[in-house]
Design a protein around this motif. Structure first.
Motif, mmCIF file in Angstrom:
data_model
loop_
_atom_site.group_PDB
_atom_site.id
_atom_site.type_symbol
_atom_site.label_atom_id
_atom_site.label_comp_id
_atom_site.label_asym_id
_atom_site.label_seq_id
_atom_site.Cartn_x
_atom_site.Cartn_y
_atom_site.Cartn_z
ATOM 1 N N PHE A 149 56.762 15.477 61.744
ATOM 2 C CA PHE A 149 58.067 15.148 61.156
ATOM 3 C C PHE A 149 59.124 16.153 61.615
ATOM 4 O O PHE A 149 60.222 15.776 62.039
ATOM 5 C CB PHE A 149 57.957 15.148 59.621
ATOM 6 C CG PHE A 149 59.295 15.068 58.921
ATOM 7 C CD1 PHE A 149 59.956 13.852 58.815
ATOM 8 C CD2 PHE A 149 59.901 16.203 58.390
ATOM 9 C CE1 PHE A 149 61.197 13.771 58.182
ATOM 10 C CE2 PHE A 149 61.132 16.132 57.754
ATOM 11 C CZ PHE A 149 61.783 14.916 57.646
ATOM 12 N N GLY A 153 59.855 11.539 51.600
ATOM 13 C CA GLY A 153 59.232 10.293 52.092
ATOM 14 C C GLY A 153 58.035 10.603 52.972
ATOM 15 O O GLY A 153 56.987 9.949 52.885
ATOM 16 N N THR A 195 48.228 9.005 54.717
ATOM 17 C CA THR A 195 48.032 7.825 55.572
ATOM 18 C C THR A 195 47.300 8.224 56.853
ATOM 19 O O THR A 195 46.426 7.502 57.341
ATOM 20 C CB THR A 195 49.381 7.151 55.886
ATOM 21 O OG1 THR A 195 50.085 6.958 54.661
ATOM 22 C CG2 THR A 195 49.180 5.802 56.558
ATOM 23 N N GLY A 212 62.197 5.744 57.241
ATOM 24 C CA GLY A 212 61.238 6.387 58.142
ATOM 25 C C GLY A 212 60.215 5.442 58.748
ATOM 26 O O GLY A 212 59.321 5.904 59.475
#
Ligand code: HEM
Length: 596
Positions: free
Chosen positions: A237, A359, A366, A534
């Motif tokens: 990120f 977020g 995941t 995102g």
């Protein structure tokens, strides 16, 4: 007020029934043409067409629990069973009292979409009270429309698909640096062998493992799969947001060079801040230094300082000499710095970035699902083991093999770099990513508050009540259905269990085209005007990770795909995917990755 009508959930063919009936509109009320009655099972039913006022409609069935606390304790105690038991009893729409407010629980996907489509008209965004203090009152999640739409345009430019394509090289380098450090630290943690390490290499291995473990912030590699995935998500990120750090010269050898170690250490520090921030969302919100909320507030201050200085640097580069820009890979912060103040003020930009980081908290869990559900066969993990033996990954070995085959084809067509064109040619990786998002959703619910009385399924959602929108589509209980990416492959893709169940058989899953619209995939990224900014970055991160894993690493967890997930206090594997090991593939097995 006009509200789009929907048909009965469970009857996909009958969705989208045209404009609302004008006679059903009442001042101050909104209606949705309702489906079957609550509690009526999945059989569907006709649309309600009563012309009575919404205010006269009955409330949904359900119980309000004890005074003040309502059913909050039952929710915290029972986790996903809380919703399952009541959904069985009342159908996909029922009332309760949780988190201090009367709430209508909405489980059917078309109903969820109807509520989310009403944002700014019939519903407003609602977050638990601590959110404004942690994400910031000027963050996208909390801005009211129309300002939310204006600020969102700036973030959509910065995190849209074309922009993300340009960040990919930095994202892939950050992922490789982190995974290499993880693999090196595993070797020091008793993982043994791997990469053909013999006795002569033992001392060098131990030193490398120690350095890698230090860069990873001391997380024990074999027992910290979830925090390490959070760290990985922080690294990728921030690579997209801030671009390559000065410590990450393109071309440095990750996992070994000082630049890569510095990159991983910076990611670990930011992951700690992100984790402290996320920890503050669990009540109570007491701002004392030793409480999670107090730590979260402190983390927010540090993060704001970091992002403010990155924004100032990006502006200086824009206004400065051309050489300041030259050779620098693009990053989202540059696109955000280019937004004129009328489109997004500084507070909105900074709070919006914190909202993006928040977020991104869904990214680590995941990514962990890829490691849990896709596992290489034993002879790949442990060279010399008998070929054909499973590794605890069950069907995951099949998907590992499909991903490997796809990567060979991608390398043949696009070369060894994992760029935008390469990602385009990865339907199997895409299906794997979608399935990881579908199963055990990491954002289980989206909250709204009704600003008018609203009709759903012939029942009234009163003005002022909260609405809990279940994002999981058909997924009610975590980890209880099979991980089957075939459901997303429209080309026959092996026709897995899900495709067969849905009548897809050998011709591929008939539900695949529904991903973009209404379908069984749920709404992992939300829907409507507040849908996730995102999503393009997340899809790119997941696909790039799937590609990297099968090209360069082997891994194994003791429980494999069988470890169940829990939802309270946050979605995660019940035992954190303990006994996890990650290794670099030996040279003969690895497929190339360029630019790292
Ligand atoms: C697996 C990962 C992710 C999941 C499951 C997820 C899920 C969601 C969902 C369900 C929403 C809608 C919330 C609502 O309607 O109130 C949302 C909104 C949002 N997401 Fe994500 N997200 C993920 C990753 C990211 C990432 C990586 C970013 C940053 C680049 C991000 C930034 C945002 C922002 C800023 C919003 C607010 C949008 C608005 O209110 O207009 N998310 N996300």
């Amino acid at each position: 007020m006009r509200v789009q009508g929907v048909n009965a959930p469970g009857a996909r063919q009958r969705r989208g029934t045209g404009p609302p009936h004008p006679q059903r509109q009442r001042r101050g009320h909104a209606r949705v043409a309702a489906g079957r009655e609550p509690g009526g099972g999945d059989g569907g039913g006709g649309a309600a067409s009563s012309s009575s006022s919404v205010a006269d409609l009955p409330l949904p069935e359900g119980e309000m629990g004890l005074p003040f606390v309502g059913e909050t304790l039952a929710l915290l105690r029972d986790g996903d069973s809380f919703g399952i038991e009541r959904t069985r009893r009342y159908g996909p729409l029922w009332k309760t009292h949780i988190l201090g407010a009367p709430t209508v629980m909405v489980y059917a996907e078309p109903d969820v979409r109807a509520v989310l489509a009403g944002d700014g008209a019939a519903f407003e965004s609602w977050w638990p009270p601590a959110t404004a203090a942690l994400v910031g009152a000027a963050s996208l999640n909390l801005l009211a429309q129309p300002r939310q739409g204006q600020v969102k345009a700036a973030f959509t430019r910065a995190f849209g698909e074309p922009a993300v394509a340009a960040y990919l090289p930095a994202v892939v380098r950050a992922a490789v640096a982190t995974l290499d450090a993880w693999a090196a630290a595993t070797r020091g943690g008793g993982g043994g062998g791997g990469e053909g390490a013999g006795p002569d290499g033992a001392a060098a291995d131990a030193a490398a493992a120690e350095a890698a473990a230090a860069a990873l912030g001391g997380l024990p590699a074999a027992r910290a799969a979830l925090p390490l995935c959070d760290l990985l998500a922080s690294a990728t990120f921030h690579a997209a947001l801030l671009g390559p750090s000065p410590a990450d010269p393109a071309g440095a050898a990750p996992g070994e060079g000082a630049g890569a170690a510095a990159l991983v250490a910076a990611a670990a520090a930011r992951a700690r801040l992100a984790s402290a921030l996320a920890g503050g969302f669990v009540p109570p919100a007491l701002e004392l230094p030793f409480t999670p909320f107090g730590a979260a507030r402190a983390a927010r201050r540090e993060l704001l300082a970091l992002y403010a200085s990155a924004l100032a640097d990006a502006r200086a580069r824009r206004g400065g000499a051309a050489e300041a820009q030259a050779g620098r890979a693009p990053a989202a912060i540059d696109a955000l710095a280019a937004a004129p103040p009328a489109a997004a003020g500084d507070e909105e930009l900074l709070d919006g970035i914190v909202a993006c980081l928040f977020g991104n908290a869904g990214a680590g869990p995941t990514m962990l699902k890829l490691l849990q559900y896709i596992q290489p066969p034993d002879h790949i993990f442990r060279p010399g083991a008998e070929a054909g033996a499973g590794s605890g990954g069950g069907g995951g070995c099949r998907w590992w093999a499909a991903l490997r085959e796809e990567q060979r084809a991608v390398i043949a067509a696009h070369g060894p770099a994992i760029g935008a064109a390469a990602l385009e040619g990865m339907p199997v990786a895409e299906a794997v990513a979608r399935e990881a998002l579908r199963i055990s959703p990491v954002v289980p619910a989206i909250f709204r508050r009704a600003v008018v009385d609203f009709e759903l399924r012939g029942r009234r959602i009163p003005k002022g009540w909260l609405v809990y929108c279940h994002t999981g589509g058909g997924v009610l209980r975590y980890n209880q259905d099979s991980f089957d990416p075939a459901r997303w492959l429209g080309d026959g893709g092996g026709g897995g269990d899900a495709a067969a169940e849905e009548g897809g058989g050998g011709s591929g899953c008939p539900l695949a085209p529904l991903w973009q619209g209404e379908g069984v995939g749920g709404t992992p990224f939300g829907a409507g005007s507040r849908a996730c900014v995102g999503r393009p970055l997340m899809m790119a991160q997941l696909k790039a990770l799937a590609a990297l894993l099968v090209r360069r690493y082997a891994w194994r967890s003791a429980a494999g795909a069988a470890e169940p997930w829990v939802v309270v206090p946050a979605p995660r594997p019940a035992a954190g995917l303990g006994g996890f090991e990650l290794r670099r593939l030996p040279e003969g097995e690895a497929l190339p990755v360029a630019g790292v």
